[in-house]
Design a protein around this motif. Structure first.
Motif, PDB file in Angstrom:
ATOM      1  N   ASP A  50      27.850  28.107  21.361  1.00 51.57           N
ATOM      2  CA  ASP A  50      27.287  29.386  20.908  1.00 51.57           C
ATOM      3  C   ASP A  50      27.878  29.796  19.559  1.00 51.57           C
ATOM      4  OD1 ASP A  50      25.660  29.608  23.100  1.00 51.57           O
ATOM      5  OD2 ASP A  50      27.022  30.903  24.223  1.00 51.57           O
ATOM      6  N   ASN A  51      29.204  29.623  19.406  1.00 47.72           N
ATOM      7  CA  ASN A  51      29.864  29.967  18.138  1.00 47.72           C
ATOM      8  C   ASN A  51      29.250  29.186  16.980  1.00 47.72           C
ATOM      9  OD1 ASN A  51      33.073  30.196  19.784  1.00 47.72           O
ATOM     10  ND2 ASN A  51      31.716  31.862  19.204  1.00 47.72           N
ATOM     11  N   ILE A  52      29.073  27.883  17.170  1.00 51.28           N
ATOM     12  CA  ILE A  52      28.566  27.029  16.095  1.00 51.28           C
ATOM     13  C   ILE A  52      27.104  27.347  15.789  1.00 51.28           C
ATOM     14  CG2 ILE A  52      28.003  24.631  15.499  1.00 51.28           C
ATOM     15  CD1 ILE A  52      30.606  23.852  16.972  1.00 51.28           C
ATOM     16  N   GLN A  56      25.531  28.641  12.193  1.00 55.72           N
ATOM     17  CA  GLN A  56      24.349  28.092  11.536  1.00 55.72           C
ATOM     18  C   GLN A  56      23.352  29.198  11.177  1.00 55.72           C
ATOM     19  OE1 GLN A  56      22.041  25.451  13.974  1.00 55.72           O
ATOM     20  NE2 GLN A  56      20.452  25.181  12.432  1.00 55.72           N
ATOM     21  N   VAL A  57      23.112  30.108  12.103  1.00 56.21           N
ATOM     22  CA  VAL A  57      22.175  31.213  11.857  1.00 56.21           C
ATOM     23  C   VAL A  57      22.667  32.097  10.714  1.00 56.21           C
ATOM     24  CG1 VAL A  57      21.195  33.311  12.849  1.00 56.21           C
ATOM     25  CG2 VAL A  57      21.262  31.218  14.206  1.00 56.21           C
ATOM     26  N   LEU A  75      29.174  36.721   5.963  1.00 52.19           N
ATOM     27  CA  LEU A  75      30.312  35.847   5.684  1.00 52.19           C
ATOM     28  C   LEU A  75      31.480  36.146   6.619  1.00 52.19           C
ATOM     29  CD1 LEU A  75      30.143  35.891   1.794  1.00 52.19           C
ATOM     30  CD2 LEU A  75      29.694  33.914   3.254  1.00 52.19           C
ATOM     31  N   SER A  76      31.656  37.415   6.961  1.00 55.97           N
ATOM     32  CA  SER A  76      32.693  37.787   7.919  1.00 55.97           C
ATOM     33  C   SER A  76      32.407  37.174   9.283  1.00 55.97           C
ATOM     34  CB  SER A  76      32.787  39.316   8.026  1.00 55.97           C
ATOM     35  OG  SER A  76      33.722  39.692   9.011  1.00 55.97           O
ATOM     36  N   GLN A  77      31.131  37.199   9.690  1.00 54.93           N
ATOM     37  CA  GLN A  77      30.747  36.608  10.970  1.00 54.93           C
ATOM     38  C   GLN A  77      30.958  35.093  10.965  1.00 54.93           C
ATOM     39  OE1 GLN A  77      26.692  37.904  11.381  1.00 54.93           O
ATOM     40  NE2 GLN A  77      27.245  39.914  12.191  1.00 54.93           N
ATOM     41  N   ILE A  78      30.598  34.426   9.851  1.00 51.67           N
ATOM     42  CA  ILE A  78      30.788  32.976   9.747  1.00 51.67           C
ATOM     43  C   ILE A  78      32.263  32.623   9.889  1.00 51.67           C
ATOM     44  CG2 ILE A  78      30.636  31.003   8.173  1.00 51.67           C
ATOM     45  CD1 ILE A  78      28.123  32.404   6.985  1.00 51.67           C
ATOM     46  N   MET A  83      36.343  30.149  13.304  1.00 50.85           N
ATOM     47  CA  MET A  83      37.694  30.139  13.843  1.00 50.85           C
ATOM     48  C   MET A  83      37.669  30.058  15.369  1.00 50.85           C
ATOM     49  SD  MET A  83      40.839  32.828  13.201  1.00 50.85           S
ATOM     50  CE  MET A  83      40.026  34.189  14.044  1.00 50.85           C
ATOM     51  N   GLU A  84      36.782  30.817  15.999  1.00 54.81           N
ATOM     52  CA  GLU A  84      36.695  30.799  17.458  1.00 54.81           C
ATOM     53  C   GLU A  84      36.194  29.438  17.957  1.00 54.81           C
ATOM     54  OE1 GLU A  84      34.523  34.089  19.012  1.00 54.81           O
ATOM     55  OE2 GLU A  84      35.654  35.574  17.860  1.00 54.81           O
TER      56      GLU A  84
END
Length: 456
Positions: A50-52, A56-57, A75-78, A83-84
């Motif tokens: 889910d993180n990856i 991508q989205v 960018l903060s979300q990426i 990291m997670e």
């Protein structure tokens, strides 16, 4: 006397029944443990997937967006999702050398997003070269998502069981690892092997930093037997039931530290549980350690866990380390410690420690950054006073704490700064003013929530 002849057979029969019931219960408990452990690994895998997919989205959105404010959010979300994902990957029962490029990829995606985020906060927009790099990263992330979907399908159809992959008996190691990786994740490793773009940015995993020769390993070589003893002592020789060498770390390019790696079976634990640890060939330093056990029913606070982490570092010979930020997830607290020389915090010399919140056990240790960058620095004296530095800080910024810090700039370059922590319009920030020329070097926003503290 006639009746006494039947007593012994009856007692033996009853004992046999009890032994059978006990054995069956033990068998059932072991199977229940295997099911629980496999379910825990599956959950970690799904979370990582889910993180990856979210990375991508968000990369796709960042390429389409023209709004600087929107890109700051994306960018903060990426950065956070990368990291997670990397943390989840490190807990899966997969050999580190097989996924060294994947781990480096996730680290660089996050750090590149972080660097672009800093530029956006400084008022800069994406350059054509940066946009091209994001296109490449988005392409690789899409490919990785596809391979993870293949693994997901195997899990759903019962063709793959993480417990089988996790077993580390010598005869089964290559076979089970191949079963997990040959058709899926190793394809991603091969894809990025020759074509992966070199990203130049201001981040701890930037390629220009990784190419630097490690400074903190010391001198002298250790052989495999010496490294095995170092690994056993690090875990605790009395806690070690069996230690097996299964790789030498030639492909650990993310840390660029040649090392021996071992699988350790702890005492008084299920046979399938293992701890993994890497020891440098030069200097015999423990580079990292991972104990990927599930954590249930957290009982201790993050503050208690921080004390355990600090005590652990002291016992391992890492003195003068101070905690700087933390993150809580899946019953684990992750702490980042930075080295302090006299009254100056040296951020490049950092160590990450993970603590299980059920019993306070240390379940993760990563000293790669510290071993890469630590050396006896000649820290300069400030050329401007604290009061002069204060004058460079924006009016209205409520200063709560001031200290000196060496912060990394442009990869391996470091600069002495006054670090001002405080609030501006209700939000927490950190401002770095160059202690030599008074220039404003960096501004970080501090995000605090129930899961910890992060700086962006």
């Amino acid at each position: 006397m006639e009746n006494n002849r039947w007593i012994l057979p009856i007692v033996l029969a009853v004992a046999l029944v009890f032994a059978g019931v006990w054995g069956y219960n033990e068998y059932q408990q072991k199977n229940d443990y295997k099911v629980m452990l496999n379910n825990e690994y599956q959950r970690l895998f799904y979370d990582m997937k889910d993180n990856i997919e979210n990375v991508q989205v968000s990369l796709s959105k960042a390429l389409l967006s023209k709004s600087r404010e929107q890109n700051v959010v994306l960018l903060s979300q990426i950065w956070q999702q990368s990291m997670e994902a990397q943390e989840k990957l490190s807990q899966l029962p997969i050999r580190h050398k097989d996924l060294s490029k994947t781990q480096k990829f996730l680290n660089q995606v996050g750090d590149y997003a972080f660097a672009l985020l800093q530029e956006h906060l400084d008022g800069k927009s994406l350059s054509s070269k940066q946009r091209q790099s994001l296109f490449q990263l988005q392409d690789y992330t899409a490919y990785l998502s596809k391979e993870l979907t293949n693994i997901h399908n195997k899990l759903m159809t019962g063709k793959l069981n993480f417990n089988a992959v996790r077993r580390r008996e010598d005869k089964e190691l290559d076979k089970t690892n191949e079963k997990m990786l040959d058709a899926d994740l190793t394809k991603f490793e091969e894809k990025i092997s020759n074509n992966y773009p070199e990203l130049i940015y201001d981040g701890p995993f930037a390629d220009q930093v990784l190419k630097v020769k490690p400074r903190g390993l010391g001198k002298g070589k250790v052989n495999a037997n010496q490294a095995k003893e170092i690994a056993s002592n690090f875990i605790g020789s009395k806690k070690t039931r069996k230690i097996t060498s299964f790789e030498e770390g030639q492909n650990m390019k993310a840390a660029d530290i040649q090392s021996y790696t071992f699988s350790i079976a702890p005492e008084n634990e299920e046979k399938e549980r293992a701890i993994y640890i890497s020891v440098s060939k030069t200097g015999g330093k423990v580079v990292w350690m991972v104990n990927p056990r599930p954590v249930n029913n957290p009982k201790i606070s993050v503050k208690e866990a921080e004390k355990n982490a600090k005590k652990f570092l002291d016992e391992k010979g890492y003195k003068n380390m101070e905690p700087n930020y933390s993150l809580k997830y899946d019953g684990i607290a992750l702490f980042n410690f930075a080295y302090k020389e006299d009254d100056v915090t040296v951020y490049a010399d950092n160590i990450k420690v993970k603590v299980a919140l059920d019993n306070g056990e240390i379940v993760g240790f990563d000293a790669a950054a510290y071993l890469k960058s630590h050396y006896d620095r000649d820290i300069p004296e400030p050329k401007i006073t604290e009061e002069e530095a204060r004058e460079k800080v924006r009016d209205g910024f409520n200063i709560e704490n001031i200290r000196l810090a060496m912060i990394p700039l442009e990869g391996i370059k470091e600069v002495l700064c006054y670090e001002f922590k405080g609030k501006y319009k209700g939000a927490d920030f950190i401002i770095y003013i160059n202690a030599l020329n008074g220039e404003e070097e960096k501004i970080l926003k501090v995000i605090r929530n129930e899961n910890g503290t992060l700086m962006i």
